[in-house]
Design an enzyme around this catalytic site. Structure first.
Site, mmCIF file in Angstrom:
data_model
loop_
_atom_site.group_PDB
_atom_site.id
_atom_site.type_symbol
_atom_site.label_atom_id
_atom_site.label_comp_id
_atom_site.label_asym_id
_atom_site.label_seq_id
_atom_site.Cartn_x
_atom_site.Cartn_y
_atom_site.Cartn_z
ATOM 1 N N LYS A 272 0.845 -1.200 0.000
ATOM 2 C CA LYS A 272 0.000 0.000 0.000
ATOM 3 C C LYS A 272 0.878 1.246 0.000
ATOM 4 C CE LYS A 272 -3.840 -1.916 2.716
ATOM 5 N NZ LYS A 272 -4.945 -1.670 1.781
ATOM 6 N N ARG A 346 -10.219 -11.668 2.057
ATOM 7 C CA ARG A 346 -11.052 -12.754 1.522
ATOM 8 C C ARG A 346 -10.305 -14.086 1.561
ATOM 9 N NH1 ARG A 346 -11.626 -9.452 -3.987
ATOM 10 N NH2 ARG A 346 -11.348 -7.769 -2.477
HETATM 11 N N1 BES Z 1 -8.078 -3.875 4.622
HETATM 12 C C1 BES Z 1 -8.242 -3.455 3.293
HETATM 13 C C2 BES Z 1 -9.558 -2.706 3.069
HETATM 14 C C3 BES Z 1 -9.607 -1.307 3.594
HETATM 15 C C4 BES Z 1 -8.977 -0.272 2.926
HETATM 16 C C5 BES Z 1 -10.369 -1.015 4.697
HETATM 17 C C6 BES Z 1 -9.087 1.015 3.400
HETATM 18 C C7 BES Z 1 -10.477 0.270 5.166
HETATM 19 C C8 BES Z 1 -9.823 1.293 4.507
HETATM 20 C C9 BES Z 1 -8.258 -4.657 2.357
HETATM 21 O O1 BES Z 1 -7.458 -5.714 2.735
HETATM 22 C C10 BES Z 1 -7.744 -4.187 1.033
HETATM 23 O O2 BES Z 1 -6.624 -3.827 0.955
HETATM 24 N N2 BES Z 1 -8.626 -4.202 0.043
HETATM 25 C C11 BES Z 1 -8.296 -3.736 -1.257
HETATM 26 C C12 BES Z 1 -8.845 -4.720 -2.259
HETATM 27 C C13 BES Z 1 -8.327 -4.516 -3.648
HETATM 28 C C14 BES Z 1 -6.869 -4.879 -3.727
HETATM 29 C C15 BES Z 1 -9.130 -5.392 -4.585
HETATM 30 C C16 BES Z 1 -8.916 -2.362 -1.436
HETATM 31 O O3 BES Z 1 -10.016 -2.125 -0.937
HETATM 32 O O4 BES Z 1 -8.264 -1.524 -2.049
HETATM 33 MN MN MN Z 2 -5.460 -5.493 2.030
#
Ligand code: BES
Ligand code: MN
Ligand code: ZN
Length: 533
Positions: A272, A346
């Site tokens: 990230k 997931r």
């Molecule tokens: N934990 C994150 C989701 C999240 C992001 C929650 C920001 C709260 C605030 C999750 O594991 C994630 O990174 N999801 C990605 C999925 C994508 C790679 C398909 C997302 O939401 O960007």
């Molecule tokens: Mn994630």
């Protein structure tokens, strides 16, 4: 926080409940009989007669009375018509201004209160009175002792008991979600679960609580390849937490809750961006809410069976980490192409959902900070609710409304899952750029054909950002309400339609398609499915 319930008479304050500050809650229509014009009631009547104050929602008046009253400082607080939202807002604001002072607080309804009003007041006071201090010893205040009073306090005891249980559950969820990742490791979460079970059984002969902790070796033996694929990039050991509560006959099917327990989500190799990455310590909020639910169960001990499952690990990049393009085998036997290691929630959930089958559950609800996309769609007001099971979805919506812990049902048309196709595995772990919260739910759905299932995406509701950064304790109120409602009025949710079979009217989704389908891999390839027996 220690709460006490007291029947009150504003004319005859008891020395036993003397506090530093007394908040008097007044509804529209407050009247003082002429023969009761002494002391505090008389002061209130005069303030209203002079037009200096009225019980409009949120309106406040500070008074200083002679020391024979409940407290040296009295604050009149209007709650309008006594609606839950008015009580919540008025009290939260008032209490937030008081917590830094380390006061003993008393909150009295001047008029008869309802069970709901007492519970709401306690949640507002307890919520606003929480101060995080675990890694900040300099943090001041936090309410230690609160007296809740109403003339008819003895009729409000269930509201008081529920309020106390909810505050304990939300407090535990907030506390562990707030703790930074190096102070809230999977190992530590496992210890919290053990402690809840231990103290839940303490002083009771019936051993209703049980906690099992599975380590990497056990998880490997179970074939949880998807969970392992996420955990292996980190040197922090994983835990799979299994909590059980038996409040009913052991033959009764339990309600199962699965909480996402990513104690830190760096994104893994699909790392990230740096800004705001600290907030990914909150990525175990789903797990925290399951722990919070069990903490509340410890207080409420309802007549129902409940299972809590928490896959807990970190998502980190390293030489051992899963790489984009890697194909892994889940416990269900279905293979997954990991196109983005940041879609890790997931992956740990799908194995937990398969594990849930062994409990033959009445229904399974998973709770996860799953997608940033859900935050875009619903903001921080409502959690996303995803389910093809109308009856289960309605039960959750009702619990959400009753607990003011809101959610919103999202669509689940099968077309939303099309993008999960992979040339190298049974499915990919991400779909296209759009509707990401729904495609994530469609991914999970492929692991839930054995029971009625719903998914709550709490990415927007589990914590607040900015100056008030911190965990909210949601959706513990929703989960507790759901469990209490189902304990009171048992429901037999219809099972998803068998493969190829016709769905009944009740479990037909809005699209007219069967509620849930057998995953592709479970049809013929079923090597691992067979192993599971
Ligand atoms: N934990 C994150 C989701 C999240 C992001 C929650 C920001 C709260 C605030 C999750 O594991 C994630 O990174 N999801 C990605 C999925 C994508 C790679 C398909 C997302 O939401 O960007
Ligand atoms: Mn994630
Ligand atoms: Zn995550």
């Amino acid at each position: 926080m220690n709460f006490q319930l007291s029947p009150s008479d504003l004319l005859a304050p008891s020395k036993a409940v003397r506090s530093d500050v007394l908040l008097v809650l007044l509804r529209d229509g407050y009247e003082v009989l002429p023969e009761r014009m002494a002391g505090l009631p008389g002061t209130i009547a005069r303030a209203m007669q002079c037009g200096h104050w009225s019980p409009a929602a949120g309106k406040r008046l500070s008074l200083y009375l002679p020391d024979d009253a409940f407290a040296s400082r009295v604050i009149l607080l209007g709650i309008g018509q006594g609606k839950q939202q008015d009580i919540r807002e008025a009290l939260s604001k008032a209490v937030k201004e008081l917590v830094s002072e380390d006061v003993r607080l008393a909150v009295y309804f001047a008029q008869d209160a309802t069970i709901d009003q007492v519970r709401t007041a306690m949640l507002a006071v307890g919520g606003a009175g929480y101060v995080y201090s675990n890694t900040k010893p300099s943090a001041k205040g936090g309410l230690k002792k609160v007296v809740i009073g109403a003339p008819n306090a003895n009729d409000c005891r269930t509201g008081f008991e529920e309020g106390r249980a909810l505050l304990a559950g939300m407090g535990l969820a907030r506390e562990w979600a707030n703790r930074p990742a190096n102070h809230a490791t999977p190992t530590l979460l496992g210890k919290v679960a053990e402690e809840i079970a231990r103290s839940g059984n303490e002083g009771h002969g019936d051993a209703r609580f049980k906690c099992e902790l599975l380590d990497e070796a056990k998880v490997r033996k179970l074939g949880m390849g998807a969970f392992l694929a996420v955990a292996k990039g980190s040197s922090e050991p994983l835990r799979f937490i299994v909590l059980q509560y038996h409040g009913a006959d052991r033959k009764q099917a339990p309600l199962a809750f699965v909480g996402k327990g990513i104690t830190f989500d760096s994104g893994g190799i699909s790392i990230k961006p740096g800004a705001g990455m600290d907030e990914m310590k909150f990525d175990m909020s789903g797990a925290a809410s399951v722990l919070g639910l069990f903490e509340a169960l410890r207080h409420l001990r309802p007549a129902i069976n409940v299972v809590g499952l928490i896959p807990a690990c970190e998502n980190m990049p390293s030489g051992e980490a899963t790489k984009p393009g890697d194909v892994i085998t889940s416990m269900s036997g279905q293979t997954i192409e990991v196109l983005n290691t940041d879609a890790e929630g997931r992956l740990i959930l799908c194995d937990a959902l398969t594990y849930a089958e062994r409990f033959k559950p009445l229904a399974v609800v998973d709770i996860a900070t799953l997608t940033g996309n859900c935050v875009m769609a619903l903001g921080n007001l409502r959690s996303g609710l995803f389910s093809q099971h109308d009856e289960l979805a309605r039960a959750i919506e009702q619990a959400a409304d009753e607990s003011a812990d809101l959610c919103w049902r999202m669509p689940m048309d099968d077309a939303y899952g099309k993008g999960l196709k992979s040339n190298f595995a049974d499915m990919a772990n991400i779909a296209g750029r759009t509707a990401g919260a729904i495609s994530a739910a469609k991914f999970l759905e492929r692991y839930t054909s054995a029971y009625p299932w719903a998914h709550l995406d709490i990415a927007g509701t589990a914590w607040d950002e900015g100056a008030a950064k911190g965990a909210t304790g949601r959706p513990v109120p929703l989960l507790v309400r759901l469990v209490l409602n189902l304990a009171k009025t048992p429901v037999q949710f219809a099972l998803p339609a068998p493969e190829g079979g016709k769905a009944t009217a009740r479990d037909t989704g809005k699209t007219g398609k069967p509620a849930a389908r057998k995953p592709a891999a479970a049809k013929g390839k079923g090597a691992a499915a067979g192993k599971r027996g």
